[in-house]
Design an enzyme around this catalytic site. Structure first.
Site, PDB file in Angstrom:
ATOM      1  N   HIS A 258       0.833  -1.204   0.000  1.00  0.00           N
ATOM      2  CA  HIS A 258       0.000   0.000   0.000  1.00  0.00           C
ATOM      3  C   HIS A 258       0.875   1.265   0.000  1.00  0.00           C
ATOM      4  O   HIS A 258       0.643   2.212  -0.745  1.00  0.00           O
ATOM      5  CB  HIS A 258      -0.900  -0.071   1.234  1.00  0.00           C
ATOM      6  CG  HIS A 258      -1.879   1.059   1.349  1.00  0.00           C
ATOM      7  ND1 HIS A 258      -2.583   1.294   2.502  1.00  0.00           N
ATOM      8  CD2 HIS A 258      -2.271   2.013   0.474  1.00  0.00           C
ATOM      9  CE1 HIS A 258      -3.370   2.337   2.316  1.00  0.00           C
ATOM     10  NE2 HIS A 258      -3.201   2.796   1.111  1.00  0.00           N
TER      11      HIS A 258
ATOM     12  N   GLU B 279       2.318   1.728  -3.324  1.00  0.00           N
ATOM     13  CA  GLU B 279       1.308   2.268  -4.247  1.00  0.00           C
ATOM     14  C   GLU B 279       1.278   3.800  -4.157  1.00  0.00           C
ATOM     15  O   GLU B 279       1.223   4.503  -5.156  1.00  0.00           O
ATOM     16  CB  GLU B 279      -0.066   1.686  -3.900  1.00  0.00           C
ATOM     17  CG  GLU B 279      -1.221   2.239  -4.715  1.00  0.00           C
ATOM     18  CD  GLU B 279      -2.389   2.670  -3.852  1.00  0.00           C
ATOM     19  OE1 GLU B 279      -2.695   3.895  -3.832  1.00  0.00           O
ATOM     20  OE2 GLU B 279      -3.002   1.815  -3.172  1.00  0.00           O
ATOM     21  N   HIS B 280       1.353   4.319  -2.917  1.00  0.00           N
ATOM     22  CA  HIS B 280       1.353   5.775  -2.735  1.00  0.00           C
ATOM     23  C   HIS B 280       2.671   6.401  -3.197  1.00  0.00           C
ATOM     24  O   HIS B 280       2.688   7.442  -3.832  1.00  0.00           O
ATOM     25  CB  HIS B 280       1.172   6.118  -1.251  1.00  0.00           C
ATOM     26  CG  HIS B 280      -0.249   6.052  -0.780  1.00  0.00           C
ATOM     27  ND1 HIS B 280      -0.912   7.152  -0.300  1.00  0.00           N
ATOM     28  CD2 HIS B 280      -1.125   5.025  -0.707  1.00  0.00           C
ATOM     29  CE1 HIS B 280      -2.142   6.805   0.063  1.00  0.00           C
ATOM     30  NE2 HIS B 280      -2.302   5.516  -0.168  1.00  0.00           N
TER      31      HIS B 280
ATOM     32  N   GLU C  78      -4.428   6.839   7.174  1.00  0.00           N
ATOM     33  CA  GLU C  78      -5.493   6.217   6.387  1.00  0.00           C
ATOM     34  C   GLU C  78      -5.877   4.876   7.020  1.00  0.00           C
ATOM     35  O   GLU C  78      -7.056   4.559   7.190  1.00  0.00           O
ATOM     36  CB  GLU C  78      -5.007   6.008   4.949  1.00  0.00           C
ATOM     37  CG  GLU C  78      -6.071   5.438   4.020  1.00  0.00           C
ATOM     38  CD  GLU C  78      -5.506   5.020   2.660  1.00  0.00           C
ATOM     39  OE1 GLU C  78      -4.417   5.492   2.282  1.00  0.00           O
ATOM     40  OE2 GLU C  78      -6.173   4.213   1.988  1.00  0.00           O
TER      41      GLU C  78
END
Ligand SMILES: [Zn+2]
Length: 1013
Positions: free
Chosen positions: A90, A93-94, A191
């Protein structure tokens, strides 16, 4: 070993090759550049052709779907297989979106959101893949975006500061007393803290942990907040090197642009620079168990709530291998039969048992993972209900097998699949993206992607096989009753968890601090300063490709009715809707008692959910699934676009069906309109509790919307009504109604009163002159639809002719300043004030200002610096309000300060011509977002209903295209004030966080009024 060649055999040239006007002459087995065409199939339902190709030197796979759609889509995905819960996939991905070789800027992805006409741009991290997709209608934009996406995915910088910004970092905070302490920051860190405070998300995660303990699904690919801080920058880079390689990549293109150009582009930009590797990324099947197991997970519940009835229980099975498309189809049909609608036996047994109120989160069949899974259970149960849920589920399945499945429910399940396969929609994602998500799971796990798109063959086989007695019953035995790979799952509330977690974090930080060398502390502070500096530098974005205003089509799409029926006055739109008729009918209730207004949304739900005088709710639900794609009633409130801006409100009755089922659909609608019944009060009670559960679980996912509605609720009657129907006020109203009904002594009387109130509402609504129906479909469908509407109208009583009173909504003349507490570890901060409405000459400029504030200011201040997931500025031309909102925000008072400073920012001289152009591009990509013919016509019909004319829209777009920076400065000075005096403020957060914020706000004398949700 990973196997990369498991595709089906290419069709022999000269066989049945599908014709494709976009790509003439391509045959299976052909070489195209360095690719081989492995497979080609016609996709009849969407009038398209499917291609599977392989890039020979690297092994990269490519699927292309060619059809007439001008909204072209691109995606690249990688199989990413985490071996821990640090959130590496994740965070990667960012981070890859924070600058790359060719586009050496801080944030190319977010910059591109502003520099083109994309209709969709995003990135997803699933449990075992990561995907970067986009859609656009403009060819130049398509290649602009593709170049940025490819460079980001394959050649990103992944520098340390970006990792700290997006992943996690330590920063120092100095308290009032002068002490220095540490805190964690980072976009993904926050998040996931937000995500992991929602019971639904925890349930979905923990179920996988329970069922797949020996695979990658045991880990949280998004990241566990407690483990995220252990991820190192080196591990992140190593993860990229291993998985983001062409040999582990899945490319996808869709639409009407030629395939060969796409392949050439990808080959030139990326593939030519790589040679084949073995990424060894295959996900193995979970070894099967011999015995069922049990598993418990906890979720944080706010300390002021009672945990007694806040458990969830679910029975879950590991089912078939995803590679077996036919078995997957059977399981999908079984899901529909068992849980699809209110009459489905397993759903009905569970709900009617009264053990809980609604199906547990993550109920249903999941076909994204290597092994598919099925789960079902109940929420809002007591601890002692867990075993009852297990017994209920197993006994009901056994009973279904013994008694046999009702053939009608098999037909209805197959009808639902066929309907949804036929209907093309662009919600919630563009169609090209929806197709990609349909086959991504099977493709990545080496199944046959085309079988998810072309269901016809498998469906035909199934229709034959279900004719054999006991076929599906045998499958229930095989998948569930005789399958020992089963878990009894409990999700338990914990009112101390939140505080304990906070304590654990503080302890961990204090421990880190004691061992911190002066050099390490220095590094923390320098990094924080560097990051801040980086975030504040204005960079030269000219390396990024962009569009000009001349690339925007100057006109808006106009859809006019094709005819008005002479017999029924129905508005008719003749469109190619692939055999589907859409019916919609706004109705203005007359003489509705004011006290019943808050009940409207529940009335809409109960209308199709409680049955009629002729049949019970279950039978009705079964009938709707057998013949329609859905029938429903919904409530709308808004301010009309005419100059007076009066409150417009109506309830819309909607339905859709395949052409050959139109008569059947209207039979059901007629039965409802003339004979809906609320007499089954047990059902009514259960619906009310389901509705409450749904509202409750939507709060932490949509906190920004709820907060914005609260902040702006006193600005117009429409806003007040919107809050009453769709806001926190609605939840509170329903909660207190449900509590009254739960009461053992008075409950029954309240329930009977509720049934009575709903009856009154029926009488206020269904009068002939309240209706203005519309239909969308082809010629045959429209003809049949209109005949049926005529029949429907004769069933309606006529109202009296006296002038009807408009709905009167009291609006308080005050600006709220409130903090609303609930179970959440993050905050949602909103503020709103009034400006002018759509007809005003400043309106287009206010739209531009909202975009400018979001992309130039809030993104930096709230997301990058503040560590929230996002910050928004929204201008509503309909209501004339301007709102700010933040999503999953670690801050409250700081965010309010950011909103106050927005005035200084936007009235200062910081906006360039280029910035204004970008804001206009963003607005236009929203305005011109394509819709499929059915939904597009319905939208056009409702624009007429609220008085939004095509002329106004066209004028608005023209004015929008002409906005310049002088106008921005002038309009900003007119409407933006630093002072909070005329603004509504609302924050949704935990009580602790609100109290802390109030301490910080008090010196200025502006604390929040604290309330409980
Ligand atoms: Zn994310």
């Amino acid at each position: 070993m990973a196997s990369t060649k498991k595709h089906s055999t290419p069709k022999k040239p000269g066989g049945d090759i599908p014709r494709d006007e976009n790509n003439p002459g391509i045959k299976p087995g052909d070489s195209l550049l360095n690719y081989t065409v492995v497979q080609m199939e016609a996709l009849e339902d969407i009038d398209g052709v499917f291609y599977l190709l392989e890039h020979t030197p690297t092994g990269a796979r490519h699927i292309h779907i060619s059809n007439k759609d001008k909204e072209n889509t691109f995606g690249v995905a990688f199989r990413t297989v985490p071996t821990d819960s640090t959130g590496v996939a994740h965070i990667l991905e960012h981070t890859v979106l924070c600058g790359s070789e060719q586009f050496n800027v801080r944030d190319p992805f977010f910059s591109m959101l502003k520099r083109g006409l994309s209709t969709f741009m995003n990135a997803f991290t699933a449990s075992d893949w990561t995907m970067y997709p986009f859609s656009t209608q403009n060819q130049k934009d398509y290649y602009n975006l593709m170049s940025v996406y490819l460079d980001a995915a394959f050649f990103p910088h992944i520098d340390e500061l970006s990792f700290k910004q997006e992943g996690h970092r330590l920063e120092t905070v100095v308290s009032e007393t002068g002490d220095t302490t540490l805190e964690y920051k980072g976009v993904v860190y926050n998040e996931m803290k937000g995500a992991m405070s929602s019971p639904g998300q925890i349930m979905g995660r923990a179920l996988m942990q329970a069922l797949y303990p020996d695979t990658t699904y045991n880990f949280n690919s998004g990241g566990e907040p407690s483990e995220i801080p252990t991820l190192t920058h080196e591990a992140l880079k190593a993860f990229h090197a291993r998985y983001y390689h062409p040999s582990n990549a899945y490319f996808y293109t869709y639409g009407n642009l030629p395939l060969e150009d796409h392949l050439q582009f990808i080959q030139d930009k990326v593939l030519n620079r790589f040679s084949r590797i073995n990424p060894d990324s295959a996900v193995n099947c979970q070894p099967r168990w011999q015995e069922p197991r049990e598993f418990t997970a906890r979720y944080p519940l706010s300390a002021d709530e009672t945990p007694d009835k806040k458990y969830q229980a679910s029975v879950a099975w590991l089912t078939k291998d995803i590679q077996d498309s036919y078995e997957v189809l059977i399981a999908s049909v079984l899901e529909e039969i068992l849980l699809g609608n209110a009459s489905s036996p397993l759903r009905q047994k569970l709900i009617d048992s009264g053990v809980g109120t609604a199906l547990s989160d993550a109920s249903g069949f999941d076909l994204d993972l290597r092994d598919t899974m099925f789960a079902c259970g109940l929420k809002e149960i007591e601890k002692s209900g867990v075993k009852k849920v297990e017994t209920l589920v197993l006994e009901t399945l056994e009973e279904i097998v013994q008694k046999g499945i009702d053939p009608r429910s098999v037909a209805s399940a197959i009808h639902q699949m066929e309907f949804h396969k036929k209907e093309m929609t662009n919600t919630p994602y563009p169609f090209g993206i929806k197709l990609l998500l349909t086959f991504a799971g099977p493709w990545i796990h080496e199944g046959n992607p085309v079988s998810c798109l072309n269901l016809n063959e498998d469906l035909a086989r199934l229709k034959e096989e279900v004719k054999q007695k006991g076929f599906l019953e045998g499958k229930i035995r095989e998948y569930f009753l005789d399958n020992p790979h089963r878990v009894l799952f409990t999700l338990a509330p914990d009112t101390r968890m939140e505080a304990e977690e906070e304590k654990r974090i503080q302890g961990e930080l204090a421990e880190i601090q004691t061992h911190l060398t002066p050099e390490a502390l220095d590094k923390i502070n320098t990094d924080a300063a560097l990051l801040k500096e980086l975030q504040e530098t204005d960079e030269d974005l000219s390396v990024l490709p962009t569009l000009a205003l001349t690339d925007i089509p100057p006109d808006t799409e106009i859809i006019r009715p094709d005819s008005i029926s002479a017999t029924t006055s129905a508005t008719c739109y003749n469109k190619a809707t692939s055999d589907i008729l859409y019916f919609t009918c706004p109705m203005v209730p007359t003489d509705l008692p004011e006290s019943l207004l808050p009940l409207v949304p529940f009335f809409c739900m109960a209308f199709t959910g409680t049955g009629t005088v002729k049949r019970d709710y279950a039978d009705l639900a079964a009938l709707m699934d057998l013949y329609t794609g859905g029938i429903g009633l919904s409530a709308f409130s808004g301010s009309g676009f005419n100059d007076d801006g009066k409150l417009v409100t109506f309830m819309s009755l909607q339905g859709k069906s395949l052409n050959h089922n139109i008569d059947n659909m209207f039979d059901i609608i007629a039965e409802l309109v003339s004979g809906v019944s609320f007499k089954d009060i047990t059902r009514l009670k259960s619906l009310l509790f389901q509705y409450r559960a749904g509202l409750e679980s939507s709060i932490v996912g949509n906190g920004h919307r709820y907060a914005m509605s609260l902040a702006g609720r006193n600005f117009s009657p429409a806003a007040a009504l919107g809050e009453m129907w769709h806001g926190i006020s609605q939840f509170q109203f329903i909660k207190s109604l449900a509590e009254k009904i739960e009461d053992t002594k008075e409950g029954q009387a309240h329930l009977e009163q509720l049934a009575c109130d709903l009856d009154t509402m029926v009488k206020c609504l269904f009068k002939r002159e309240n209706l203005s129906p519309a239909i969308v479909g082809d010629t045959e469908g429209l003809e049949c639809g209109d005949k049926n509407i005529a029949r429907l109208l004769t069933l309606m009583p006529e109202g009296d002719t006296k002038e009807t009173q408009p709905i009167n909504i009291p609006v308080k003349n005050e600006f709220p300043r409130e903090g609303w507490s609930t179970s959440t570890s993050v905050s949602f901060v909103a503020q709103a004030f009034t400006t002018v409405r759509m007809g005003h000459e400043d309106a287009p400029c206010l739209c531009v200002i909202a975009k400018l504030l979001r992309s130039m200011y809030l993104h930096r201040e709230i997301r990058e610096k503040g560590g929230a997931y996002g910050g928004f500025a929204v201008y509503s031309p309909e209501e004339g309000t301007f709102s700010f909102g933040s999503y999953r925000d670690p801050n409250i008072e700081r965010t309010l300060e950011v909103y106050a400073n927005a005035c200084e920012f936007i009235t200062g001289d910081v906006v360039s011509d280029e910035d204004v152009k970008e804001a206009i591009l963003q607005m236009c990509s929203e305005i011109d977002k394509p819709e499929t013919p059915g939904p597009a016509s319905i939208k056009a019909f409702y624009r007429d209903k609220v008085g939004l004319t095509d002329e106004t829209r066209q004028k608005f777009k023209k004015a929008l295209l002409a906005v310049d920076k002088q106008q921005v400065a002038m309009v900003a000075r007119k409407y933006f004030k630093a002072d909070d005096g005329n603004k509504g403020t609302a924050v949704i957060s935990s009580r602790e966080k609100l109290e802390a914020a109030n301490k910080a706000l008090t010196p200025g004398g502006k604390p929040l009024n604290l309330m409980k949700i």
